[in-house]
Enzyme design. Structure first.
Site, mmCIF file in Angstrom:
data_model
loop_
_atom_site.group_PDB
_atom_site.id
_atom_site.type_symbol
_atom_site.label_atom_id
_atom_site.label_comp_id
_atom_site.label_asym_id
_atom_site.label_seq_id
_atom_site.Cartn_x
_atom_site.Cartn_y
_atom_site.Cartn_z
ATOM 1 N N GLU A 119 0.797 -1.223 0.000
ATOM 2 C CA GLU A 119 0.000 0.000 0.000
ATOM 3 C C GLU A 119 0.835 1.281 0.000
ATOM 4 O OE1 GLU A 119 -0.930 -2.680 1.637
ATOM 5 O OE2 GLU A 119 -3.058 -3.012 1.270
ATOM 6 N N GLU A 121 -12.458 2.213 20.511
ATOM 7 C CA GLU A 121 -12.379 1.811 19.119
ATOM 8 C C GLU A 121 -13.331 2.650 18.275
ATOM 9 O OE1 GLU A 121 -10.272 -0.110 17.866
ATOM 10 O OE2 GLU A 121 -9.619 -1.625 19.295
#
Length: 491
Positions: free
Chosen positions: A232, A288
């Protein structure tokens, strides 16, 4: 002259030139919960508990216990800032990232002195201590420990030699130990670690912190858009139209991002699992992206740290887990993945995609779809199915027409209220694997769910039937240049 962004410092310099996009403070802050507590009110946004808001990025110049370091937070916590940092319009970000994936520019390795290695601390040094060397904050008093939330983890597959970069949950566990959480089956470096473990080998790894925002955004792509073997860092290269520069690590056989602020070098140890909250015993990990504090895992892998290198007067970069920063990093690559898959299947129909804040960038997507002919009726729902294929963690898809601004959730809900009927326009797909961090994806919430992490994926079709479009034309206003009336006012 146009500001060229290639690292964290040049990114901050650009934001400094943009009114209202960066603030600094010389008031000392404690990295343990206080720093995140401050930024919650300044600019966290996202799914953070209210009150919060979208606001400027922030630099803390005085960090308790770290006299030579600064901490930057919220760099990507605004779509407007991300667009400026990537030299793009906010509504075109997903499309631009799609083009970058399709036209990658691989990284290169330099043998010249790397900025990230101006100062070197080896684990063999008698005073080596991660807690002292790395100003990693906690988001809340309940966190398992200090977390590195924006560490670009870079490793090499032991069989194929292919490289990859991903962001993982990293918690400092000791003077030379980090825990790393691999979501089962979801990240390439996790697969590399599993293979190394099967071979009885340690996996060399570097963790680069404080890098070009293009790297942070590009690293968040997932399969099938970027399959195993796709580095990536090549996306960031395409975004910048020049390769990312890597350097050889000092103590392990791996590479790191040469102009990072910090690099942590180490090895993932085979056959060892760590209790994430072994030091705090809170039962929690960290907040999260869905907005809840996740439970501590007893299946974290162990990284034995061999060195920390950094620039002189380094800048630690961090983010709040559920903030708008996560929406940018996870959501924009998801938009790109969906746009690419649908455009290949039915060119010209999908106008744009938005993975909104309410879904943390992962759970919800709004697809702006244009029906060109009568035979396009129903294709909008096919596009939604393709969206689920493009990004497996997606839970809800909203379909809207081309006259609805998919980036304006009030406009999306207007379309729902005036173009949607619950008995005809809801399509449910029960029993599909989604994401374990959604607490409602659990058998206790629905009899259709057989295991935690399974969900009922749902399509909300808020588009007008093609043969009814004449009944749903929005009121047409005169097109004028309002500046004529506003130029002598305070607006």
């Amino acid at each position: 002259m146009e500001q060229k962004v290639r690292d964290l410092r040049s990114a901050l310099k650009l934001l400094e030139s943009m009114p209202g996009q960066l603030v600094e403070t010389d008031v000392e802050v404690d990295p343990m919960a206080e720093l995140a507590g401050v930024y919650r009110y300044v600019g966290a946004g996202g799914t953070v508990k209210r009150p919060t808001k979208e606001g400027p990025a922030m630099i803390f110049n005085k960090v308790k216990g770290h006299p030579d370091a600064k901490v930057a937070i919220g760099l990507l916590a605004s779509r407007k800032r991300v667009a400026a940092l990537l030299d793009c319009q906010p509504e075109d970000l997903g499309k631009m990232l799609y083009e970058s994936v399709a036209n990658p520019i691989p990284p290169i390795v330099t043998k010249a002195a790397a900025p990230c290695q101006e100062v070197v601390h080896k684990a063999t040094d008698p005073d080596f201590d991660l807690y002292r060397l790395v100003p990693a904050p906690t988001n809340t008093p309940d966190d398992a420990g200090p977390y590195i939330t924006l560490g670009m983890c870079y490793a090499t597959h032991p069989d194929t030699g292919v490289h990859d970069v991903t962001i993982h949950r990293l918690c400092i566990q000791g003077k030379d130990e980090l825990s790393i959480f691999f979501t089962p089956g979801a990240r390439h470096i996790g697969a590399m670690a599993e293979r190394a473990e099967a071979l009885g080998q340690k996996l060399p790894i570097s963790i680069s912190i404080g890098v070009d925002p293009a790297i942070e955004i590009g690293s968040c792509f997932e399969p099938p858009t970027t399959p195993l073997g796709y580095d990536e860092l090549s996306v960031a290269g395409a975004l910048r139209k020049e390769p990312v520069v890597l350097c050889d690590c000092v103590t392990v056989k791996e590479r790191a991002i040469a102009n990072a602020e910090y690099v942590i070098e180490g090895e993932v140890i085979p056959g060892v699992r760590v209790q994430e909250d072994q030091n705090s015993h809170t039962g929690y990990a960290m907040p999260e992206f869905p907005g809840y504090t996740g439970p501590a895992s007893d299946q974290c892998w162990l990284i034995k740290v061999t060195a920390v290198t950094h620039r002189k007067n380094p800048i630690m970069q961090t983010c709040i887990g559920p903030s708008e920063e996560h929406v940018s990093m996870a959501g924009i690559p998801t938009e790109a993945s969906i746009y690419g898959m649908v455009e290949k299947a039915m060119p010209g129909r999908l106008q744009n995609v938005y993975c909104c804040s309410a879904g943390g960038g992962k759970y919800m997507a709004v697809l702006q779809f244009k029906k060109l002919t009568a035979s396009d009726e129903g294709r909008q729902r096919q596009a939604a199915l393709l969206a689920f294929s493009a990004f497996s963690e997606l839970k809800h898809v909203f379909l809207v027409d081309e006259d609805v601004d998919c980036f304006d959730m009030s406009d999306v809900l207007w379309a729902m209220n005036t173009r949607f009927q619950g008995d005809a326009d809801i399509i449910t797909i029960p029993g599909v694997r989604c994401h374990p961090l959604d607490p409602s994806n659990d058998p206790t919430c629905s009899s259709s769910i057989r295991d935690h992490g399974i969900a009922c994926k749902t399509i909300f079709d808020c588009t007008v039937p093609y043969d009814q479009k004449h009944r749903f034309e929005r009121a047409n206003f005169m097109e004028v240049d309002s500046e004529k009336w506003l130029k002598h006012t305070d607006k």
